[in-house]
Design an enzyme around this catalytic site. Structure first.
Site, PDB file in Angstrom:
ATOM      1  CB  CYS A   1      -0.987   0.022   1.149  1.00  0.00           C
ATOM      2  SG  CYS A   1      -1.268  -1.529   1.974  1.00  0.00           S
TER       3      CYS A   1
ATOM      4  NE  ARG B   1       1.962  -9.190   5.454  1.00  0.00           N
ATOM      5  CZ  ARG B   1       0.680  -9.100   5.150  1.00  0.00           C
ATOM      6  NH1 ARG B   1      -0.187  -9.888   5.744  1.00  0.00           N
ATOM      7  NH2 ARG B   1       0.267  -8.207   4.275  1.00  0.00           N
TER       8      ARG B   1
ATOM      9  CD  GLN C   1      -0.615  -9.001  -0.087  1.00  0.00           C
ATOM     10  OE1 GLN C   1      -0.030  -7.979  -0.408  1.00  0.00           O
ATOM     11  NE2 GLN C   1      -1.346  -9.096   1.007  1.00  0.00           N
TER      12      GLN C   1
ATOM     13  CG  ASP D   1      -2.201  -5.560  -2.657  1.00  0.00           C
ATOM     14  OD1 ASP D   1      -3.405  -5.471  -2.365  1.00  0.00           O
ATOM     15  OD2 ASP D   1      -1.298  -4.967  -2.030  1.00  0.00           O
TER      16      ASP D   1
ATOM     17  CG  HIS E   1      -3.720  -0.371  -2.639  1.00  0.00           C
ATOM     18  ND1 HIS E   1      -2.568  -1.049  -2.911  1.00  0.00           N
ATOM     19  CD2 HIS E   1      -4.077  -0.708  -1.372  1.00  0.00           C
ATOM     20  CE1 HIS E   1      -2.222  -1.754  -1.845  1.00  0.00           C
ATOM     21  NE2 HIS E   1      -3.115  -1.570  -0.903  1.00  0.00           N
TER      22      HIS E   1
ATOM     23  CE  LYS F   1     -11.823  -7.025   8.617  1.00  0.00           C
ATOM     24  NZ  LYS F   1     -10.538  -7.534   9.071  1.00  0.00           N
TER      25      LYS F   1
ATOM     26  CG  HIS G   1      -6.066  -1.491   1.678  1.00  0.00           C
ATOM     27  ND1 HIS G   1      -4.711  -1.310   1.741  1.00  0.00           N
ATOM     28  CD2 HIS G   1      -6.609  -0.481   2.388  1.00  0.00           C
ATOM     29  CE1 HIS G   1      -4.446  -0.232   2.474  1.00  0.00           C
ATOM     30  NE2 HIS G   1      -5.584   0.281   2.875  1.00  0.00           N
TER      31      HIS G   1
HETATM   32 ZN   LIG Z   1      -3.154  -2.446   0.964  1.00  0.00          ZN
END
Ligand SMILES: [Zn+2]
Ligand SMILES: [Zn+2]
Length: 657
Positions: A350, A379, A397, A399, A401, A481, A527
């Site tokens: 992000c 992580r 991911q 991912d 945004h 969320k 996200h």
């Molecule tokens: Zn994010």
């Protein structure tokens, strides 16, 4: 005598004398209800049925076959387990025994760990204790008395637990016959309420209080259900889950491996990475079609950025921190002086995406901006927490945004929901429950903003025709969320994907756009991930399909297996034709019996075999065998290839045909 008013779930109010117990109340209502009631909720709090009612309040009866009842069965079973162990081995010390998902465990301190045989003996003893039907009774002890009694029995761990109880809480003891344990409660009426549908499932080691400087304890896991049918179904599911374990199948199918030199990071083998490539190609096409732009951002970022984003403060223990320094090569000298600035491997994408958003001025016309990245994140999970592909340290991911104006949230959410449902449908995973997680107690932002955000999400769900539940208070501190709970082929649920509204990060990292009236405004950040991480999603796919992946995802789609060496040339030609048609084909021309080849490729979960012998070579045919079916079908090779090409296309490419 002072009377109190008791309100029942149907709204009825009745008067009782103060101090009347829940037991008396339920017995006065109906003997049949009393028979199956094992506890109560008094003003919403789960309590012992034998507790006296001292003020006005509302009552709900908890029956043995309810969800709360199941939790109590398991809790009480843990007490019975501890009693059984101490009856069998009196010198064993008891520690803690909580209820967990699908069961319970109890940690014991003793010299030797428990064996499988011990488990069966303990089960027998538990059965006896349950049969005895001793009542669970509660006593409140003084701290000193509790410590003295436990110390005199040599129960040092219990003494430590008494010390850990906060001063403002009572020290409660639950007795069942002669045996007793320190416990917050509540409990059912007697040990008989546990019933006989229980099983001890495994033993493991655990540190006292999870502290690896403390004693190693022997943990016994067990489960219990309200009836034998439920227990049997659960045990069957466990057996199925074991057969489908992605760690076992991953090895059998030669997909990937782990090794100690890279804890929690996957070595993808060609076959496993082929599955990944198919998924990545598929989701990239879906995102391209849905108006996303794809970016790539750095792995290592200065800790100042992480400080600004807030991760350094809240998430640092999960980050890999790297000094920005050239390591010393001097013999005997420390490799790193520790004086360099600190960098960290990104744990999420992000903040980096905000940096791209902030390049140049953005106007309201630029929004929504859907920025995607197949971002590789690290992580720092503890070694013990790692679990195959499901919990890793390095993950990628799918991912993205979405930077949006507030008035775009509803449309963007509906758009994402459509994408999500399409993708999961294509994966054959369409049993999904949706939840809207709303504002938690500790949160950023004002209530009006939360009202609007939650309403926009609820409206989008409704507009998409999706039934959902609320998960009150489960939202992130920076915004509400959506949660997606997937039920797999054997009834397990997995939380997949992500969709979170965020008002805080754009603020922290100072992202703005120029609104229609020329003012500077903050965009909202959404996200979102569809798969979540490739690693975990592939793990879920493997387990859901028991390794028999849909044809378009199978690493090897067809093996051409020859029966005799005279057919080798023909087999090779077929493989080349298949590959030219985009099919992942391999030749098995080994000098092995065809039955051996069939068995081996079935273990490897190859969906299709083209078996060819002398006759097939002469006639230009193949004998097609499908994984999991006994029969075979002889057909002209060209037809078989054309059919396979159509069948093997990815779902999104099929649809356009
Ligand atoms: Zn994010
Ligand atoms: Zn208890």
């Amino acid at each position: 005598m002072k009377m109190i008013k008791v309100t029942f779930p149907d709204g009825a109010v009745r008067e009782y004398s103060r101090g009347t117990t829940g037991t008396t109340v339920v017995e006065g209502i109906s003997p049949s209800l009393a028979k199956k009631t094992v506890a109560m909720k008094w003003n919403g709090v789960l309590s012992d049925l034998a507790d006296p009612l001292n003020d006005d309040g509302s009552i709900e009866f908890v029956t043995r076959d309810s969800t709360d009842g199941l939790g109590l069965i398991r809790h009480d079973a843990a007490h019975v387990l501890a009693e059984a162990v101490q009856e069998l081995w009196p010198s064993t010390q008891v520690t803690i025994g909580p209820v967990i998902d699908n069961g319970f465990y109890y940690d014991f301190y003793r010299e030797a760990p428990f064996s499988e045989d011990d488990l069966r003996a303990i089960e027998k003893k538990m059965s006896e204790i349950i049969q005895r039907g001793a009542a669970f009774t509660k006593e409140v002890w003084s701290r000193d008395e509790a410590k003295r009694v436990f110390a005199s029995k040599g129960e040092d761990f219990k003494v430590e637990l008494v010390d850990a109880i906060p001063e403002d809480q009572q020290v409660k003891i639950y007795k069942q016959g002669q045996w007793f344990d320190l416990c917050r409660g509540p409990h059912m009426r007697t040990t008989k309420d546990v019933g006989q549908a229980f099983k001890l499932t495994k033993v493991a080691g655990a540190y006292w209080r999870g502290d690896n400087n403390r004693e190693v304890l022997s943990r016994i896991y067990g489960t219990a259900f309200a009836n034998q049918a439920d227990l049997d179904a659960y045990l069957h599911m466990l057996e199925e889950a074991e057969k489908r374990d992605h760690r076992k199948l991953g090895q059998e199918m030669d997909l990937y491996h782990f090794q100690p030199e890279a804890q929690g990071s996957v070595f993808w083998h060609p076959k496993g990475y082929m599955v990944w490539r198919q998924l990545e190609g598929y989701i990239r096409r879906r995102l391209d079609a849905d108006g996303y732009v794809e970016v790539k951002t750095p792995q290592l970022l200065d800790n100042k950025l992480w400080e600004q984003s807030g991760h350094w403060g809240k998430f640092r223990e999960n980050m890999f921190v790297v000094p920005d320094e050239i390591p010393s090569t001097e013999e005997g000298a420390p490799v790193i002086s520790g004086e360099g600035n600190l960098l960290a491997l990104k744990p999420m994408n992000c903040p980096a995406h905000v940096q791209i958003f902030k390049q140049g001025t953005k106007s309201y016309r630029d929004l929504p901006l859907r920025m995607a990245e197949f971002g590789c994140c690290h992580r720092n999970e503890a070694h013990g927490a790692l679990h195959g592909l499901m919990r890793v340290r390095q993950m990628t991911q799918d991912d993205a945004h979405i930077f949006a104006r507030e008035d775009q949230i509803k449309d963007e959410t509906a758009r994402f929901l459509k994408l999500f449902a399409t993708v999961y449908g294509d994966m054959g995973l369409s049993n999904i429950r949706y939840k809207l997680a709303t504002r938690p107690d500790v949160r950023a932002g004002n209530d009006e903003t939360w009202d609007r955000a939650e309403e926009a999400l609820a409206d989008a769900l409704a507009a998409s025709g999706i039934a959902f539940d609320y998960a009150p208070g489960e939202g992130a501190f920076y915004g509400p969320k959506l949660e997606f709970h997937l039920t797999d082929a054997i009834g397990r649920t997995w939380q997949c994907g992500t969709y979170q509204l965020d008002y805080v990060l754009p603020e922290r990292l100072d992202a703005t756009y120029v609104a229609e009236d020329g003012s500077r405004q903050r965009p909202v950040m959404l996200h979102r991930a569809v798969f979540g991480s490739f690693e975990r999603f592939i793990g879920i796919l493997i387990e859901n399909y028991a390794g028999k992946l849909p044809l378009w995802l199978a690493p090897t789609q067809v093996v051409v297996a020859t029966i005799v060496s005279e057919a080798d040339g023909y087999g090779q030609k077929l493989v080349e034709q298949l590959r030219a048609g985009g099919i992942r084909a391999e030749l098995d021309a080994r000098n092995e019996k065809i039955n051996y080849k069939v068995r081996e490729h079935s273990v490897g979960k190859v969906p299709l075999l083209f078996v060819v012998g002398k006759r097939e070579a002469e006639e230009g045919t193949v004998s097609v065998r499908r994984l999991g079916s006994e029969g075979q079908k002889v057909m002209p090779a060209t037809d078989a290839i054309v059919e396979l090409m159509a069948e093997a296309a990815a779902p999104d490419l099929k649809a356009t045909k």
